[in-house]
Each structure stands twice: as C-alpha cells, then as structure tokens.
Design a protein around this motif. Structure first.
Motif, PDB file in Angstrom:
ATOM      1  N   LEU A 237       0.793  -1.173  -0.058  1.00  0.00           N
ATOM      2  CA  LEU A 237      -0.049  -0.146  -0.012  1.00  0.00           C
ATOM      3  C   LEU A 237       0.922   1.196   0.007  1.00  0.00           C
ATOM      4  O   LEU A 237       1.616   1.595   1.347  1.00  0.00           O
ATOM      5  CB  LEU A 237      -0.866  -0.011   1.073  1.00  0.00           C
ATOM      6  CG  LEU A 237      -2.037  -0.902   1.350  1.00  0.00           C
ATOM      7  CD1 LEU A 237      -2.732  -0.902   2.739  1.00  0.00           C
ATOM      8  CD2 LEU A 237      -2.767  -1.092   0.035  1.00  0.00           C
ATOM      9  N   PRO A 238       0.861   2.044  -1.195  1.00  0.00           N
ATOM     10  CA  PRO A 238       2.070   3.013  -1.247  1.00  0.00           C
ATOM     11  C   PRO A 238       1.523   4.207  -0.357  1.00  0.00           C
ATOM     12  O   PRO A 238       2.777   5.055  -0.121  1.00  0.00           O
ATOM     13  CB  PRO A 238       1.995   3.283  -2.941  1.00  0.00           C
ATOM     14  CG  PRO A 238       0.735   2.761  -3.271  1.00  0.00           C
ATOM     15  CD  PRO A 238       0.551   1.620  -2.224  1.00  0.00           C
ATOM     16  N   SER A 239       0.333   4.279   0.016  1.00  0.00           N
ATOM     17  CA  SER A 239      -0.081   5.409   0.696  1.00  0.00           C
ATOM     18  C   SER A 239       0.152   5.445   2.126  1.00  0.00           C
ATOM     19  O   SER A 239      -0.100   6.369   2.879  1.00  0.00           O
ATOM     20  CB  SER A 239      -1.684   5.515   0.532  1.00  0.00           C
ATOM     21  OG  SER A 239      -2.271   4.623   0.990  1.00  0.00           O
ATOM     22  N   LYS A 240       0.552   4.253   2.657  1.00  0.00           N
ATOM     23  CA  LYS A 240       0.792   4.000   4.145  1.00  0.00           C
ATOM     24  C   LYS A 240       2.351   4.162   4.397  1.00  0.00           C
ATOM     25  O   LYS A 240       3.036   3.882   3.790  1.00  0.00           O
ATOM     26  CB  LYS A 240       0.314   2.634   4.323  1.00  0.00           C
ATOM     27  CG  LYS A 240      -1.053   2.246   4.243  1.00  0.00           C
ATOM     28  CD  LYS A 240      -1.904   3.023   5.482  1.00  0.00           C
ATOM     29  CE  LYS A 240      -3.353   2.587   4.987  1.00  0.00           C
ATOM     30  NZ  LYS A 240      -4.375   3.249   6.017  1.00  0.00           N
ATOM     31  N   PRO A 241       2.319   4.630   5.782  1.00  0.00           N
ATOM     32  CA  PRO A 241       3.907   4.828   6.089  1.00  0.00           C
ATOM     33  C   PRO A 241       4.491   3.489   5.961  1.00  0.00           C
ATOM     34  O   PRO A 241       5.885   3.388   5.626  1.00  0.00           O
ATOM     35  CB  PRO A 241       3.680   5.310   7.561  1.00  0.00           C
ATOM     36  CG  PRO A 241       2.314   5.866   7.647  1.00  0.00           C
ATOM     37  CD  PRO A 241       1.449   5.015   6.737  1.00  0.00           C
ATOM     38  N   LYS A 242       4.288   2.367   6.356  1.00  0.00           N
ATOM     39  CA  LYS A 242       4.503   1.071   6.200  1.00  0.00           C
ATOM     40  C   LYS A 242       4.068   0.485   5.147  1.00  0.00           C
ATOM     41  O   LYS A 242       2.905   0.081   5.152  1.00  0.00           O
ATOM     42  CB  LYS A 242       4.346   0.138   7.518  1.00  0.00           C
ATOM     43  CG  LYS A 242       5.091   0.822   8.647  1.00  0.00           C
ATOM     44  CD  LYS A 242       6.847   0.852   8.670  1.00  0.00           C
ATOM     45  CE  LYS A 242       7.301   1.404   9.805  1.00  0.00           C
ATOM     46  NZ  LYS A 242       8.672   1.442   9.944  1.00  0.00           N
ATOM     47  N   LYS A 243       4.709   0.368   3.917  1.00  0.00           N
ATOM     48  CA  LYS A 243       4.211  -0.034   2.611  1.00  0.00           C
ATOM     49  C   LYS A 243       4.048  -1.495   2.597  1.00  0.00           C
ATOM     50  O   LYS A 243       3.049  -1.816   1.660  1.00  0.00           O
ATOM     51  CB  LYS A 243       4.765   0.701   1.606  1.00  0.00           C
ATOM     52  CG  LYS A 243       4.832   2.257   1.488  1.00  0.00           C
ATOM     53  CD  LYS A 243       5.813   2.951   0.564  1.00  0.00           C
ATOM     54  CE  LYS A 243       5.620   4.547   0.417  1.00  0.00           C
ATOM     55  NZ  LYS A 243       6.036   5.003   1.642  1.00  0.00           N
ATOM     56  N   TRP A 244       4.750  -2.210   2.986  1.00  0.00           N
ATOM     57  CA  TRP A 244       4.746  -3.574   3.056  1.00  0.00           C
ATOM     58  C   TRP A 244       4.608  -4.201   4.237  1.00  0.00           C
ATOM     59  O   TRP A 244       4.866  -3.846   5.238  1.00  0.00           O
ATOM     60  CB  TRP A 244       6.078  -4.204   2.599  1.00  0.00           C
ATOM     61  CG  TRP A 244       6.723  -4.009   1.310  1.00  0.00           C
ATOM     62  CD1 TRP A 244       7.503  -2.817   0.884  1.00  0.00           C
ATOM     63  CD2 TRP A 244       6.298  -4.513  -0.154  1.00  0.00           C
ATOM     64  NE1 TRP A 244       7.543  -2.871  -0.697  1.00  0.00           N
ATOM     65  CE2 TRP A 244       7.008  -3.954  -1.219  1.00  0.00           C
ATOM     66  CE3 TRP A 244       5.285  -5.721  -0.373  1.00  0.00           C
ATOM     67  CZ2 TRP A 244       6.864  -4.298  -2.587  1.00  0.00           C
ATOM     68  CZ3 TRP A 244       5.177  -6.019  -1.642  1.00  0.00           C
ATOM     69  CH2 TRP A 244       5.884  -5.131  -2.721  1.00  0.00           C
ATOM     70  N   GLY A 245       3.487  -5.221   4.195  1.00  0.00           N
ATOM     71  CA  GLY A 245       2.836  -6.016   5.405  1.00  0.00           C
ATOM     72  C   GLY A 245       1.670  -6.594   4.939  1.00  0.00           C
ATOM     73  O   GLY A 245       1.241  -6.673   4.005  1.00  0.00           O
ATOM     74  N   PHE A 246       0.941  -7.036   6.001  1.00  0.00           N
ATOM     75  CA  PHE A 246      -0.294  -7.709   5.987  1.00  0.00           C
ATOM     76  C   PHE A 246      -1.299  -6.633   6.438  1.00  0.00           C
ATOM     77  O   PHE A 246      -1.072  -5.525   7.085  1.00  0.00           O
ATOM     78  CB  PHE A 246      -0.165  -8.503   7.148  1.00  0.00           C
ATOM     79  CG  PHE A 246       0.709  -9.745   7.125  1.00  0.00           C
ATOM     80  CD1 PHE A 246       0.838 -10.725   6.352  1.00  0.00           C
ATOM     81  CD2 PHE A 246       1.818  -9.700   8.017  1.00  0.00           C
ATOM     82  CE1 PHE A 246       1.848 -11.568   6.041  1.00  0.00           C
ATOM     83  CE2 PHE A 246       2.736 -10.592   7.927  1.00  0.00           C
ATOM     84  CZ  PHE A 246       2.743 -11.714   7.032  1.00  0.00           C
TER      85      PHE A 246
END
Length: 535
Positions: A237-246
C-alpha cells in the motif's frame, strides 16, 4: 456545379418461366395469408419493443432526476455515550487481563510445548509463568529499543530489567518455539491463517465484549512485514507509512479503541463469515458489512469510511437493513447519475465553495466541497446545513482566513481518524517481531492492540473518578512488570493453629488454613472442613 443529376434509366428484368401449373391457386392464397400473419406479428413486436423502450426511458429518467437541490430531511447524530464509572481504578495488569487472561496463556504454553515435541522430538517444558514473562520482556523491548536483541544481554549495553528475567539462550528458545495451533490437527480447512486462528477468534470476542462507543471508523491497518515467506498475504500500500505488510481491516472508535478486525487473505477473506458476500458491493462494501454486523446497537451509531469502501448502494443498504447511519467520501464513478458541479468550476469560485444534491426518498445526501482540491462525500445522516467555518491559510492575504465548511465535512474530519489513531499508538512502542515465521508479526500486532485497548479502558475509567491517568509508556511498562513479577499472595495467621503464617485461603469459607509437610505435618484445611461437615 460540381455534381450533376443522374439520369434515371428504367430497366426491365425478365424472369424465367414458372414450371408450376396454373392449377396451384390454393398455394398462392396460403402464401398471402402467411404474409399477412407475419406482417401482423412484426407490428406486435414493434409495439412491444416500443413499450419496453418507453419503460426503460422512464426508469432512467426517474433515476437521473431523483436528485434535487433541497433541504435534507433525515439529518441526525449518534446517541451520546454513557459509560458506567467503576468504584476504583484497577491495576494495569488487570486491564490487560480483560483481553489476555489465563486461558490464552495456558493455550500458548501447551501449543508451544507440543510444537517443540513435533520439531525437535522433546518438550522445552515451558509454563504459563514463563510465557507471561516472555511476553512482558517483549513489551519492554518495544519501549527500550536496541539495535539487536543480544545487546540487552551484552556486557557493555546490558539492560537488567530484561537480562535478569531469563538467559538469552532461553529467550531465543521461546522465540523459536512459540506456537498457537497444532500442526498435526485433522482440520482440513483451507484457512490461510490457520496457525493464528485460535488467537484471532479469541481476541475478536474479547474486544467485542467491551462496552463500545457509538461512532466508529473503518479503515485499513498495516502490519509491517518485508519477508518473502507469506506469499500473496503480504500486501503493498503506497499511501501507508509502512508500505509492505499484512492488511487488516479494522473497526475502531473515535478514541482509537479497536472493537473488531479481519485480516485480508485474498479470495478467502470472507470464508466462515456470518453471511456470504454480495457482489454488488465489492470488496470494500462487504468488509464494511461484515464489521458492522457485530455492532450491538446499530440504530444509535454512525459509521465512517473512506472512498475505498463507499458506494451509494452500501449507504442505503446499511440504513435499510441495519438501521445504521453512515458517512464517507466517494469516488466520481460511483455517483450513478448524481450530477454535481465540475471540479474546475468549484476551484475557480474559491475555497469553501460547494455543490450538493439530495434524494430524500433514498435518504441520501451528496456534497462536493472545494478546499485545496475537491472532495465528494455521501451520507444518510448529514448534509450541508448547518454551515460551519474552518481556518485556512491564504497565500494572497498572507494569513489564515475563515472558509465555509458544510456539516458533512466537519463530521467526517472529526470522527474518521479512529483507526489511524490506533495505528499511531501501536507505532510508538511497537513490539519487535523479527522472525522467519510470518504469522508472529500478526500475533505481536494483536498484543500491541490489546495493550492499547487496555490503556484506553484505564483512561476511560479514570476520567469520571477525577483521577489522572497514566501515560501509555508507563502503563505498558507496568503491564510488563506485572507479567514478569506477579504479585505474591498475601500471608496471614491460619484459623486453626497459631504457629506461623500461611498464604492458603478457602475462597468459599474466606478463612486462612495451613497445609504443612515434613516432620510436623498437618492439614488444617482438611480438618476444618471435616469439622464443618463438608467432608
């Protein structure tokens, strides 16, 4: 003239002689009848098609003309919360125990021993007290950051509150063997979260037992994870601070309290759901429906979500089927005939300009408002009025100015940030979850959510009592201390003998009784109950 009229030349066509005899007059009559019947049939079909076209045109006309620029007749707000104040504040560990109680610690200890037997052929012989101490150490490491876990035990960087609890070797052993589900169970389901399912279901039920607020927000929460072993469960999710994860879909209150959640697993996300998903709402709409079905008093509540979830049909369905009012931003391609002013026109009018349409029959209001950019919102409980004011900086005047703001925008900005607030509190003291086993990242995220929920309960109870609540960091450290060093039971004089003290108490009779082994063995517990006629 560039073009001349063409001469029309009459041409004659000579047909070949007909082989049929003149006596076949009956067949020509039948052909004429068939021709007349076919002509009548065509006229009926044309008439039928005309009626169908008229009905479709009328339906489309009514659909696209149901929107009016008039006062919204269904404005309302959520019922105000009234929480029962306790007699006194509980300890941080007792608040945490509302979510992580003895049952879940016993299950973790049992599954950890079982997994070690399956993996290395022998049990590591852990117990509930050790599992509690291990989780308490993890909570401390979320506050006291170290470049590596080993630094807490190293000579130069030793941290006694962690290193004195257990040796590094034992800590790594528990980290490697921590488990939650039997790998050899006969469960044949295709659940992609099978290794975590007991924990997830247990924690969901615990969160939903708490008395809830009446205003919720639904949004995504990212669990940071950059490993490659989770397959397609790992999202970007590119809009989130942590882009990779669950990706976890969360329903939270305005305070940041998480009341319900569901982990995104692709096509199997809704496997085992209370109701089958409906295609017309898409992924986002079905997520909202699943998370809203666990609301206890939907008629008193309002739920907020962003344009990933929102559609006109979803807003109407929530109001009609559940009595639940909702509000959210919406994308332009989901307006279905609701015609609003163009973005360019609103921006040319200046900040604070807006356009709106209302459908009182469907209980819907759509508002487009211009700030730096335009935003479109739809609701079943709010519209333009009462028109408020917000402060914005003006480049022309070099100062902040008042800008008109519709009621629907103010409601959204006030109540939409619950999930982001919960995410922020987790990121402050995030529990380290470095492991090759991807599901541990989700487990430690759930632990952090439980700690934050416990702190929010503590803060809620402290307000009516007029007491100052602890900050989140101190509360988290107190929970860790309570898990690592459980309070010793109070000792007192036994009822039947005056020698020494005992910590044994009969909870039913509320008396202290001793049990002594060795040379002067005695069992006052048994003797007392036999004298009382209980034996």
């Amino acid at each position: 003239m560039f073009y001349t009229a063409r001469k029309r030349v009459a041409t004659s066509v000579v047909l070949p002689p007909d082989d049929s005899s003149d006596s076949d007059e009956g067949s020509s009559t039948e052909d004429e009848e068939d021709e007349l019947y076919t002509q009548g049939q065509c006229e009926d079909s044309y008439r039928l098609k005309g009626c169908v076209f008229f009905l479709l045109f009328k339906k489309m006309f009514l659909f696209f003309n149901r929107w009016r620029k008039k006062e919204f007749e269904h404005q309302s707000t959520a019922t105000q919360n009234h929480f029962i104040a306790p007699d006194e504040l509980s300890t941080p560990l007792m608040y945490f125990a509302k979510f992580f109680d003895e049952d879940i610690f016993e299950a973790i200890a049992h599954q950890t021993n079982l997994y070690s037997c399956q993996l290395i052929g022998s049990s590591i012989n852990t117990n509930v007290s050790e599992v509690k101490a291990f989780i308490g150490m993890k909570l401390i490491l979320g506050v006291v950051k170290m470049p590596a876990v080993e630094n807490s035990w190293a000579t130069d960087t030793r941290y006694e509150k962690v290193a004195d609890v257990m040796p590094l070797r034992r800590y790594k052993c528990l980290s490697r063997m921590l488990h939650f589900h039997d790998n050899l169970s006969s469960d044949t389901s295709e659940d992609r979260l099978l290794k975590l399912r007991p924990i997830l279901d247990y924690m969901r039920n615990r969160f939903m037992e708490i008395e809830s607020e009446n205003q919720f927000s639904i949004d995504e929460m990212m669990v940071p994870y950059k490993g490659k072993k989770a397959g397609s469960l790992r999202q970007y999710l590119p809009s989130k601070p942590k882009k990779w994860g669950f990706k976890i879909f969360v329903r939270a209150g305005v305070s940041g309290f998480v009341y319900d959640f569901m982990v995104y697993t692709g096509k199997s996300t809704f496997d085992g759901a209370l109701q089958t998903p409906e295609k017309e709402f898409g992924l986002g709409g079905n997520v909202v429906l699943q998370l809203c079905r666990t609301i206890r008093n939907p008629c008193d509540c309002v739920v907020y979500f962003d344009n990933f979830f929102t559609s006109l049909s979803l807003i109407s369905h929530l109001r009609e089927s559940m009595g639940l009012r909702s509000l959210g931003t919406i994308r332009k391609n989901r307006l279905k005939g609701c015609r609003l002013a163009e973005d360019r026109d609103l921006l040319q009018r200046g900040r604070g300009s807006f356009d709106f349409c209302v459908d009182n029959d469907a209980k819907l209001a759509v508002v487009k408002w211009a700030d730096n950019k335009t935003v479109t919102l739809v609701s079943s409980c709010a519209s333009v009025n009462p028109l408020g004011q917000v402060r914005r900086y003006s480049k022309e005047e070099k100062k902040k100015i008042s800008v008109p703001c519709p009621k629907i925008v103010a409601e959204y900005n006030t109540h939409m940030g619950g999930v982001d607030l919960a995410d922020m509190m987790i990121s402050l003291y995030h529990t380290p979850a470095n492991s090759h086993r991807w599901y541990l990242a989700i487990f430690w995220q759930i632990v952090d959510i439980a700690v934050n929920n416990a702190w929010l309960l503590h803060r809620r109870d402290a307000a009516p009592l007029g007491q100052k609540h602890q900050c989140l960091k101190d509360f988290r450290l107190d929970v860790a201390k309570g898990l690592i060093y459980p309070e010793k039971q109070k000792r007192g004089l036994p009822r039947m003998c005056q020698d020494g003290q005992t910590s044994i108490m009969c909870q039913k009779c509320n008396v202290r009784l001793c049990i002594v082994t060795g040379q002067n063995a005695r069992n006052c517990f048994l003797s007392f109950h036999c004298n009382m006629g209980c034996c």
